[in-house]
Design an enzyme around this catalytic site. Sequence first.
Site, PDB file in Angstrom:
ATOM      1  N   LYS A   9       0.934  -1.019   0.094  1.00 12.32           N
ATOM      2  CA  LYS A   9       0.148   0.017   0.062  1.00 12.32           C
ATOM      3  C   LYS A   9       0.887   1.207   0.099  1.00 12.32           C
ATOM      4  CE  LYS A   9      -3.511  -2.673   2.151  1.00 12.32           C
ATOM      5  NZ  LYS A   9      -4.849  -2.887   2.957  1.00 12.32           N
ATOM      6  N   HIS A  94      -8.319  -2.891  -6.320  1.00 12.39           N
ATOM      7  CA  HIS A  94      -8.334  -2.883  -4.719  1.00 12.39           C
ATOM      8  C   HIS A  94      -9.433  -2.229  -4.136  1.00 12.39           C
ATOM      9  CE1 HIS A  94      -7.197  -2.844  -0.532  1.00 12.39           C
ATOM     10  NE2 HIS A  94      -6.617  -4.008  -0.920  1.00 12.39           N
ATOM     11  N   GLU A 143     -11.354 -10.053  -1.541  1.00 13.27           N
ATOM     12  CA  GLU A 143     -11.141  -9.207  -0.368  1.00 13.27           C
ATOM     13  C   GLU A 143     -12.228  -8.708   0.105  1.00 13.27           C
ATOM     14  OE1 GLU A 143      -6.658  -8.212  -0.282  1.00 13.27           O
ATOM     15  OE2 GLU A 143      -7.565  -6.844  -1.627  1.00 13.27           O
TER      16      GLU A 143
HETATM   17  P1  PGA Z   1      -4.530  -6.641   5.268  1.00 13.08           P
HETATM   18  O1  PGA Z   1      -4.827  -5.967   3.769  1.00 13.08           O
HETATM   19  O2  PGA Z   1      -3.523  -7.923   5.269  1.00 13.08           O
HETATM   20  O3  PGA Z   1      -3.901  -5.383   6.090  1.00 13.08           O
HETATM   21  O4  PGA Z   1      -6.055  -6.839   5.844  1.00 13.08           O
HETATM   22  C1  PGA Z   1      -5.053  -6.746   2.769  1.00 13.08           C
HETATM   23  C2  PGA Z   1      -5.270  -6.106   1.364  1.00 13.08           C
HETATM   24  O5  PGA Z   1      -5.834  -4.708   1.355  1.00 13.08           O
HETATM   25  O6  PGA Z   1      -4.795  -6.498   0.461  1.00 13.08           O
END
Ligand code: PGA
Length: 223
Positions: A9, A94, A143
């Site tokens: 990110k 995403h 997700e």
């Molecule tokens: P997280 O994020 O593992 O911090 O929950 C996953 C993602 O957004 O791909």
Amino acid sequence: MKYIVANWKAYFNLTQTHEWARTFSSLPLDVFIDKVTFIVCPPFPFIHVINELLYHPSVKIGAQDVSRFPEGPYTGEVTAQSLSGMVDYVIVGHSERRIHLKEDDKIIEEKCVMACSQGITPIVCVRNTADKIPDNVTFIAYEPVEAIGSGKNASLQEVLEIRKQLHISASHQFFYGGSVKADNAKDYLFPDEIQGVILGGASLEPKELFAIGKVAASHLRQS
Ligand code: PGA
């Protein structure tokens, strides 16, 4: 083969990127050869750095986004043409981009077309069964928004049910993402129906990422 996508990110600066790469590359990555592929997705400015610092057959590089435009007068955009030769994969759609950048199914489809035109494999993230999977996309990640960064990972039962509803077949690579850590990774990495996981928070810590890779490799040794 199991895939572990490390989605950094919008974290890290150059110093932290160097530190991360130094630590991760000092770990015994050879245990993953022919078993686990890490797809490391840093912010754009660090893709080149990671390419230089992290050379290993089990590590591939991905981008976190790609422009829907071709090369041209689009100030600030990072096109598939620019990324070609730098990354093998790109995360598209995403939920954070759908929410904060207002990306919709049409934009996501255009981005996939651009990526594919340059030989970059799009990994399309869907939040639920209402999100459209563009034609010809083979890497799909489920997700659920409420599982991301919350510590509330979805149950395996839910993930497999969504997989069914999305009509995922053996020709797809299906991933789960949302609060995956070393201590719950086996839930998603052991079943044959799930080919990998996407990590946000856990990917920022090289040793945690390595530990999750070990979970995937341990399963493949047994099977
Ligand atoms: P997280 O994020 O593992 O911090 O929950 C996953 C993602 O957004 O791909």
